[in-house]
Scaffold this motif. Structure first.
Motif: not given
Length: 268
Positions: A74, A70, A186-187, A190, A173
């Motif tokens: 990302a 991830v 995104a991190i 996720s 992600s």
């Protein structure tokens, strides 16, 4: 085709030339060795099954495989926007679709490399320290299944189902990174899917509504279907149903990612 393979190779080079990538692999290797050695030589230890130890390490460490992937996913797209290097990519004789696809493939290859490292190392280390012998029925019972398969086949299936879940989380992600150009967002989102998903799933499973069957979260853990033949997550929710739902979400997420990346002006 050769140009596209060069593009994929270039994206892989960006991943593997970073010291943090090798730190991730190093952490995975150290943890597998540490867990196995502690279990083998601790007082009262050494009598366990290699398969049970491999399952324990997989349960604990596959989460780290997902987190590491991830993190890389990302920043694969968002990092290009942050540093401004995305403009250098777009002036090259490659379409936006090929650029994005090469990044996505490189992330998936990284995920596979991490998962394969965990599988091979977990099997090899525990085979040396504990051995992989024992009664088949007892081993399968310890692994939590009553299916009539070999322990090796069970572990392959377990990794396969875990990898499908990893693909879904990493694809989410990748989409967030592309749409919002934010690696941190995104991190964060996720990790919510990964860490908080099980809690939310438990709550959702208590609801007696048909629409719950079509939510992404309740289908992310496919390993439940390995418990016994014909297992149903909910009434009528079989493995085939879960795979179908995941496939539909996958296509939707990929479509949104490609549409936004191809249509958005990189200057804004």
């Amino acid at each position: 085709m050769f140009d596209f393979l060069q593009l994929v190779a270039n994206e892989n080079l960006k991943i593997y030339r970073r010291i943090r990538t090798w730190i991730m692999f190093g952490i995975l290797v150290i943890l597998v060795l540490a867990i196995s050695l502690i279990a083998r030589y601790m007082p009262g230890g050494g009598d366990g099954s290699g398969w049970s130890m491999m399952m324990t390490e997989t349960f604990l460490l596959f989460i780290m495989v997902t987190i590491f992937t991830v993190v890389v996913s990302a920043e694969t797209v968002a990092g290009e926007f942050t540093s401004g290097t995305i403009k250098l990519l777009l002036i090259r004789p490659w379409s936006r679709s090929k650029i994005l696809l090469s990044k996505y493939i490189s992330v998936m290859l990284f995920a596979f490399a991490l998962a394969a490292t965990l599988f091979v190392l977990g099997f090899g280390v525990n085979a040396l320290l504990f051995g992989m012998g024992g009664a088949r029925e007892e081993i399968l019972a310890a692994l939590g299944t009553n299916r009539d398969i070999s322990p090796f086949s069970y572990m392959l299936a377990y990794y396969g189902f875990e990898f499908i879940s990893l693909i879904m989380i990493v694809t989410v992600s990748f989409m967030i990174s592309t749409v919002f150009r934010s690696g941190g967002l995104a991190i964060g989102l996720s990790l919510f899917f990964l860490m908080g998903g099980s809690v939310v799933t438990m709550l959702l499973m208590q609801l007696d509504y048909a629409w719950v069957d079509y939510l992404l979260l309740i289908h992310l853990d496919l390993t439940n279907y390995l418990i016994e033949p014909g297992f149903e997550l909910r009434d009528g929710v079989t493995l085939g149903f879960s795979l179908g739902v995941l496939a539909a979400y996958y296509v939707l997420i990929i479509a949104v990612t490609w549409l936004v990346f191809n249509k958005r002006d990189v200057a804004t």
